[in-house]
Enzyme design. Structure first.
Site, mmCIF file in Angstrom:
data_model
loop_
_atom_site.group_PDB
_atom_site.id
_atom_site.type_symbol
_atom_site.label_atom_id
_atom_site.label_comp_id
_atom_site.label_asym_id
_atom_site.label_seq_id
_atom_site.Cartn_x
_atom_site.Cartn_y
_atom_site.Cartn_z
ATOM 1 N N LYS A 1 -0.945 -9.169 13.770
ATOM 2 C CA LYS A 1 -2.125 -8.574 12.995
ATOM 3 C C LYS A 1 -1.443 -8.451 11.358
ATOM 4 C CE LYS A 1 -2.717 -4.511 11.370
ATOM 5 N NZ LYS A 1 -3.284 -4.574 9.982
ATOM 6 N N GLY B 1 -7.390 -7.188 10.911
ATOM 7 C CA GLY B 1 -8.217 -6.052 11.165
ATOM 8 C C GLY B 1 -7.208 -4.739 10.864
ATOM 9 N N GLY C 1 -5.368 -0.673 10.900
ATOM 10 C CA GLY C 1 -4.447 -0.132 11.862
ATOM 11 C C GLY C 1 -5.239 0.645 13.221
ATOM 12 N N GLY D 1 -8.219 -0.202 14.504
ATOM 13 C CA GLY D 1 -8.963 -1.114 15.143
ATOM 14 C C GLY D 1 -8.095 -2.082 15.836
ATOM 15 N N VAL D 2 -7.074 -2.446 15.343
ATOM 16 C CA VAL D 2 -6.338 -3.592 15.913
ATOM 17 C C VAL D 2 -4.869 -3.064 16.141
ATOM 18 C CG1 VAL D 2 -5.356 -5.727 15.798
ATOM 19 C CG2 VAL D 2 -7.684 -5.528 14.847
ATOM 20 N N GLU E 1 10.808 -2.016 11.108
ATOM 21 C CA GLU E 1 11.496 -2.012 9.846
ATOM 22 C C GLU E 1 10.822 -1.042 8.963
ATOM 23 O OE1 GLU E 1 12.017 -2.536 6.131
ATOM 24 O OE2 GLU E 1 11.540 -4.632 6.532
ATOM 25 N N CYS F 1 11.252 -2.392 0.561
ATOM 26 C CA CYS F 1 11.611 -1.190 1.080
ATOM 27 C C CYS F 1 13.288 -1.117 1.053
ATOM 28 C CB CYS F 1 11.276 -1.561 2.528
ATOM 29 S SG CYS F 1 11.889 -3.078 3.166
ATOM 30 N N GLU G 1 10.060 7.982 -0.657
ATOM 31 C CA GLU G 1 9.907 6.419 -1.050
ATOM 32 C C GLU G 1 8.521 6.414 -2.106
ATOM 33 O OE1 GLU G 1 10.467 2.276 0.882
ATOM 34 O OE2 GLU G 1 9.039 3.644 1.870
#
Length: 476
Positions: free
Chosen positions: A170, A201, A203, A205-206, A245, A279, A380
């Site tokens: 995804k 999709g 978060g 929904g998939v 991660e 990141c 962050e």
């Protein structure tokens, strides 16, 4: 408006079970340029079933076969690099120079590097009368982010194929187009049906369905720590492996013996690259207090030299927009918070740069006289914002560097022997000394709330393996 309405399941492009669409926005223009379908539990079930059915045969293929598949995918990326770079630039705002020089080549590099690791990997070891054997973990679910999209997909797909796993991806719904092109490349490379599947999709929904699915043996997630917690919670009832991660607030310690101009200007440039949306970005710069005034002057001049340009026109070194409206607003709110908490605004500040009246463009921003307990030193920001924190001595710098919930990366600038000693004291998964270039064979991942597990290199490959002990083994 380009349409990407199908999913890739069991080696075919198929329609979603229930039609539902989402328009994809160009963050530089705030205009929609493509439309994708959003999947549901029914689509995830189909994709996982295909991956589960493909696993027994694919897990038994030869090392050479899988290595050749990886090399064919790398060659396919090379052949379509301009198209992939344009997709990445349009969907998430990377300047074309960066998309061509780093965003797409990084993804390609992981496929090639993993093929080499695979060919040299030792799958079995005999200890006394026990055989230790490495085997693929099974069906893997992948959720990838929008900031380095094809790179992050490659970090998961390449080692999974190498290990003999099957998978369902995804990609981020904010930056899904590069994933669709990569899927075409994977298909053309001859990856067997069911081994790789893609369902677009969001978060809920998939992503949540994939994480909780009882037939998924492992979840690998890259994104925010907040979302990573949700993935882990959804995965917990089925006791699947979860590799994450996540976020970072990485320290950059400039030692008193460092070349101050080189260290400070280099740290600013590295922070601003990709509009600060990395990141592992060196977002907290620690400079000895007696060098603060000089360092601030260097930081100001460097930050003000960073150009903000439209992605298609950006010259090397220039930055583009923040990748989406929500992230842009977060960056703006945190810049304002830094001002309110009393940090010294050295460069940049809130609002768009001069000459921009639309698009999610942020000003390259530097704060000085920051204390390590300020919000801008704790959270962050994920934008082109760097904070400068003075320290008394090296012990003080290391203490503050480690005073964070994160631990993804760290940076040290200074005389080699001293820098190496300081690097060993920073509690983070990857430390760069004196501007060292990235190494795709080095493990990448974090301590603390920066996640668990590793990507890249042999350690990243081993995330996709189980260890079997055959006791009483007698060699033939």
């Amino acid at each position: 408006m380009k349409e990407y309405l199908k999913f890739y399941i069991n080696g075919e492009w198929v329609d979603p079970v229930t039609p539902k669409t989402l328009e994809v926005e160009n963050p530089a223009t705030e205009e929609n340029f493509a439309v994708i379908s959003l999947g549901s539990q029914a689509d995830v079930d189909k994709a996982v079933a295909a991956a589960k059915a493909a696993f027994p045969a694919f897990s038994q293929t030869t090392v050479e076969y899988r290595a050749e598949l990886l090399e064919k995918i790398a060659a396919g990326i090379q052949a379509r690099l301009p198209e992939l770079a344009e997709a990445v630039s349009t969907e998430m705002g990377a300047p074309m120079w960066l998309a061509n020089a780093a965003q797409v080549p990084a993804g390609m590099g992981h496929f090639g590097t993993t093929a080499a690791i695979l060919r040299n990997y030792k799958w079995e070891e005999v200890k006394g009368t026990t055989l230790l054997r490495k085997e693929p973990i099974g069906v893997c679910g992948f959720i990838t982010p929008w900031n380095w999209p094809i790179n992050q997909i490659a970090c998961k797909v390449a080692p999974a194929i190498a290990a003999g796993c099957t998978m369902v991806l995804k990609p981020s719904e904010i930056a899904p187009i590069d994933a669709m092109i990569l899927t075409e490349i994977i298909h053309e490379a001859g990856v067997p049906k069911g081994v790789f599947n893609l369902v677009n999709g969001d978060g809920p929904g998939v992503g949540a369905t994939l994480s909780a699915h009882p037939d998924v043996d492992m979840m690998s997630f890259t994104g925010s720590t907040r979302a990573g917690v949700l993935v882990a919670q959804a995965a917990a009832p089925t006791v699947k492996r979860v590799a994450q991660e996540l976020g970072g607030k990485s320290p950059n310690i400039v030692l008193p013996g460092a070349d101050l101009k080189k260290a400070v200007s280099g740290g600013i440039i590295q922070m601003m690259t990709n509009s600060g949306q990395s990141c592992n970005a060196p977002s907290r710069m620690f400079v000895q207090k007696d060098q603060q005034d000089e360092a601030i002057a260097i930081a100001k001049a460097t930050a003000e030299s960073v150009k903000v340009m439209m992605p298609a026109e950006a010259e090397p070194g220039a930055i583009g927009p923040i990748s989406n409206a929500n992230q842009y607003q977060k960056v703006q709110d945190l810049i304002q918070k830094g001002i309110e908490e009393g940090a010294t605004l050295v460069a940049g500040g809130p609002g768009r740069p001069e000459g921009f009246n639309k698009g999610y463009f942020a000003r390259p921003t530097v704060f000085a006289n920051v204390t390590n307990d300020m919000t801008i030193a704790r959270e962050e920001i994920f934008g082109p914002v760097l904070v400068m924190i003075p320290y008394e001595d090296v012990d003080d710098a290391v203490k503050m560097a480690n005073d964070t919930v994160y631990g993804l990366a760290g940076y040290v600038q200074g005389p080699e022997e001293e820098a190496n000693k300081v690097a060993n004291r920073i509690r983070a998964g990857q430390i760069q000394v004196n501007g060292a270039r990235p190494d795709f064979t080095a493990p990448f991942g974090g301590y603390g709330q920066s996640g668990n597990g590793r990507e890249w290199g042999e350690e990243g490959f081993e995330e996709f393996l189980e260890v079997k002990a055959v006791i009483g083994y007698k060699a033939a």
